[in-house]
Design a protein around this motif. Structure first.
Motif, PDB file in Angstrom:
ATOM      1  N   GLY A 112      48.630  35.990  53.871  1.00 24.49           N
ATOM      2  CA  GLY A 112      47.664  36.712  53.046  1.00 24.49           C
ATOM      3  C   GLY A 112      48.026  36.617  51.575  1.00 24.49           C
ATOM      4  N   ALA A 113      49.326  36.717  51.269  1.00 28.21           N
ATOM      5  CA  ALA A 113      49.743  36.647  49.877  1.00 28.21           C
ATOM      6  C   ALA A 113      49.479  35.270  49.294  1.00 28.21           C
TER       7      ALA A 113
ATOM      8  N   GLY B 197      40.432  44.109  52.612  1.00 26.83           N
ATOM      9  CA  GLY B 197      41.627  43.346  52.951  1.00 26.83           C
ATOM     10  C   GLY B 197      42.912  44.139  52.848  1.00 26.83           C
TER      11      GLY B 197
ATOM     12  N   GLY C 275      51.692  37.284  58.772  1.00 29.15           N
ATOM     13  CA  GLY C 275      50.370  37.638  58.270  1.00 29.15           C
ATOM     14  C   GLY C 275      50.403  38.028  56.809  1.00 29.15           C
ATOM     15  N   LEU C 276      51.410  38.814  56.423  1.00 28.80           N
ATOM     16  CA  LEU C 276      51.507  39.221  55.026  1.00 28.80           C
ATOM     17  C   LEU C 276      51.780  38.023  54.130  1.00 28.80           C
TER      18      LEU C 276
ATOM     19  N   ASP D  73      46.706  45.689  49.138  1.00 31.85           N
ATOM     20  CA  ASP D  73      46.232  44.489  49.824  1.00 31.85           C
ATOM     21  C   ASP D  73      47.309  43.409  49.842  1.00 31.85           C
ATOM     22  N   ALA D  74      46.994  42.245  50.432  1.00 32.92           N
ATOM     23  CA  ALA D  74      47.983  41.187  50.614  1.00 32.92           C
ATOM     24  C   ALA D  74      48.444  40.578  49.302  1.00 32.92           C
TER      25      ALA D  74
ATOM     26  N   THR E  60      46.360  45.834  53.641  1.00 37.63           N
ATOM     27  CA  THR E  60      47.497  45.529  54.522  1.00 37.63           C
ATOM     28  C   THR E  60      48.437  46.716  54.705  1.00 37.63           C
TER      29      THR E  60
END
Length: 321
Positions: free
Chosen positions: A21-22, A62, A17-18, A104-105, A64
């Motif tokens: 997202g990045a 957003g 997920g990270l 955030d990501a 994380t």
């Protein structure tokens, strides 16, 4: 008891997920930092620990993860679903300042939150006696997403240093020794909750739980009919547990339910196309757990859109021999 297939490892899911997202953030050139966390509080739990809490970030941010600082020094990093932490290894009779920032990501970091200060109490040598349990607890809903709890004072030979509020056996809030009430927010509409309160002293001895209080939040008119199964019952017999409930009004027959035991998912109950209950639903579990085992059970339904609905009322049982 039929169990669902084991989930993917949490670390792998988080890492994926990270990473995704990045990549998304890089593709869109995200340079906007999240808002700083709000509602930061710090409460000494013992002579050497402080409980730090803050409000969840808005979904649009957003977020994380969070970083917790003590006097400007990073002391903990937490994922986005954690908004409280115990900072330990502190000195007695000392004031500490804490701040938190969100990440955030894309790696953007928010400004630091407003600081919160807590002072640890004096250490009590050789204190092994726990406080008494708070003798009474009351609760009432204050809208679809908030509950107000009040409790009676506990006693301790060296003095109570904090009160912990638990929901389903998990601590969700901590207050100071002089507080006898708190408002819990961020709850689900149309959902039954069970809360208990326990006391702690300066040596971190915890009392037994006080009496449980059940509170049901009202439905949110903006969300339509409630999604929680109703009138949930659990009856234990030697080797079996019989469950029964009223299906929620989801607009179509509900054929799939997820059962939690002691706050962990243990099975998905599925009814075939010709056996979907139109009225009262029932299900029998078999168990080989020893007599005297305590279970807390709760149930939720799969909604027509594929998401899980709200949990119904929790039920506590003791397995017989």
């Amino acid at each position: 008891m039929r169990r669902t297939a084991p989930p993917r490892p949490l670390t792998a899911v988080l890492a994926l997920g990270l990473a995704l997202g990045a990549l998304t953030a890089c593709d869109t050139g995200d340079t906007r930092p999240p808002h700083p966390p709000g509602g930061l509080t710090a409460q000494a739990g013992s002579a050497t620990s402080v409980h730090v809490m803050w409000e969840s970030a808005a979904p649009a941010d957003g977020v994380t993860g969070y970083q917790v600082f003590q006097a400007g020094r990073l002391v903990r990093e937490l994922p986005a679903d954690k908004t409280m932490v115990d900072v330990t290894g502190l000195a007695p009779q000392t004031a500490y300042d804490f701040t938190v920032r969100a990440r955030d990501a894309a790696g953007n970091r928010s400004a630091l939150s407003a600081p919160a200060r807590a002072t640890t109490p004096a250490a009590r040598a050789e204190d092994h006696r726990a406080p008494t349990a708070p003798p009474a607890t009351t609760g009432r809903a204050e809208g679809p997403r908030a509950v107000r709890l009040e409790w009676a004072a506990a006693t301790d030979d060296t003095g109570v240093s904090a009160y912990d509020v638990l929901q389903g056996g998990i601590r969700i809030h901590t207050t100071g020794p002089g507080e006898r009430a708190t408002t819990l927010t961020g709850l689900q509409p149309g959902t039954a909750y069970s809360f208990t309160v326990r006391a702690r002293d300066g040596a971190d001895n915890s009392s037994p739980d006080g009496p449980a209080v059940a509170v049901t939040t009202p439905p949110d008119p903006a969300q339509g009919p409630g999604t929680a199964p109703g009138a949930f019952t659990a009856t234990a017999s030697p080797g079996t547990v019989d469950l029964a409930w009223t299906p929620p009004d989801t607009g179509r027959p509900t054929s799939e339910y997820q059962l939690y035991v002691n706050d962990r998912p243990v099975t998905v109950i599925q009814f075939g196309s010709g056996a979907v209950p139109a009225g009262r639903a029932s299900y029998r579990l078999t168990t080989t757990e020893p007599a005297g085992t305590l279970w807390t059970l709760k149930l939720r339904a799969r909604l027509p859109d594929g998401n899980w609905g709200a949990f119904g009322e929790e039920r506590r049982i003791t397995l017989p021999g």
